[in-house]
Write a protein that holds these residues in place. Structure first.
Motif, short mmCIF file in Angstrom:
data_model
loop_
_atom_site.label_atom_id
_atom_site.label_comp_id
_atom_site.label_asym_id
_atom_site.label_seq_id
_atom_site.Cartn_x
_atom_site.Cartn_y
_atom_site.Cartn_z
N ILE A 97 46.03 52.12 49.30
CA ILE A 97 45.98 50.97 48.40
C ILE A 97 45.46 49.76 49.15
O ILE A 97 45.88 49.50 50.28
CB ILE A 97 47.39 50.65 47.85
CG1 ILE A 97 48.00 51.90 47.21
CG2 ILE A 97 47.34 49.48 46.88
CD1 ILE A 97 49.51 51.87 47.16
N THR A 98 44.57 49.00 48.51
CA THR A 98 44.10 47.73 49.05
C THR A 98 44.41 46.63 48.05
O THR A 98 44.03 46.73 46.89
CB THR A 98 42.58 47.77 49.33
OG1 THR A 98 42.29 48.81 50.26
CG2 THR A 98 42.10 46.43 49.89
N ILE A 99 45.11 45.60 48.53
CA ILE A 99 45.42 44.44 47.70
C ILE A 99 44.43 43.33 48.07
O ILE A 99 44.28 43.02 49.25
CB ILE A 99 46.85 43.93 47.95
CG1 ILE A 99 47.86 45.06 47.84
CG2 ILE A 99 47.19 42.79 46.99
CD1 ILE A 99 49.22 44.71 48.39
N CYS A 100 43.79 42.74 47.08
CA CYS A 100 42.86 41.64 47.30
C CYS A 100 43.53 40.36 46.83
O CYS A 100 43.70 40.16 45.62
CB CYS A 100 41.56 41.86 46.53
SG CYS A 100 40.70 43.36 46.99
N ALA A 101 43.92 39.51 47.78
CA ALA A 101 44.62 38.26 47.45
C ALA A 101 44.24 37.20 48.47
O ALA A 101 44.39 37.41 49.67
CB ALA A 101 46.13 38.48 47.45
N GLN A 102 43.78 36.07 48.00
CA GLN A 102 43.52 34.95 48.90
C GLN A 102 44.85 34.34 49.33
O GLN A 102 45.00 33.88 50.46
CB GLN A 102 42.65 33.90 48.20
CG GLN A 102 41.99 32.93 49.14
CD GLN A 102 40.98 33.59 50.05
OE1 GLN A 102 40.17 34.40 49.61
NE2 GLN A 102 41.00 33.25 51.33
N ALA A 103 45.80 34.34 48.41
CA ALA A 103 47.14 33.83 48.68
C ALA A 103 48.10 34.57 47.76
O ALA A 103 47.70 34.99 46.67
CB ALA A 103 47.20 32.32 48.42
#
Length: 156
Positions: A97-103
């Motif tokens: 799993i890859t989570i894409c979050a700037q914050a």
């Protein structure tokens, strides 16, 4: 062996808890959704269901069924997905799993998410790979408008 891919995205919303990978992450806002809006679990469910050719979580747990799934803890959905594939004779090999979050910054929470997901699915923690990245301030994730997650799952 069969493989599936999942993707989910939710926008940030005030006055909501931020649930990711089955745990509550401290942050100024949460994600908007009919359930708890856990993008990590939603992407993972879709990957597992896709590997078994069983459609997606929206098909099995629709937001059109009144209050049945409103505000539901996504861990419940993940447990049900695992029961569904086990009924068809499948078992999880591994998932990534890859989570894409700037914050917010998620590195301090990765191991806790990994342990939670493994426990919910009834698998060993080393069968669950989880990582987080930013989009270098590009797109809706980079503008801190929401979070996206990608998942792949291998079932046997």
């Amino acid at each position: 062996m069969r493989i599936g891919i999942g993707y989910d995205v939710h926008q940030f919303a005030p006055n909501r808890a931020l649930w990711l990978g089955g745990i509550e992450v401290p942050y100024e806002s949460g994600l908007l959704g009919h359930s708890d809006a856990d993008v990590v679990i939603h992407a993972l469910c879709d990957a597992i269901l896709g590997a078994a050719a069983m459609r997606d979580i929206g098909y099995h747990f629709p937001d059109t069924k009144g209050n049945e799934y409103e505000g539901i803890d996504s861990k419940i959905l993940l447990r049900r997905v695992m029961e569904m594939i086990r009924e068809k004779g499948y078992e999880l090999g591994n998932c990534d799993i890859t989570i894409c979050a700037q914050a917010p910054k998620l590195n301090p929470f990765i191991e806790q998410m990994q342990a939670c997901l493994a426990e919910v699915m009834g698998v060993a923690p080393d069968q669950v790979s989880l990582k987080a990245t930013t989009t270098e301030h590009l797109g809706f994730v980079g503008r801190k408008e929401g979070i996206a997650a990608y998942a792949v799952a291998l079932i046997n």
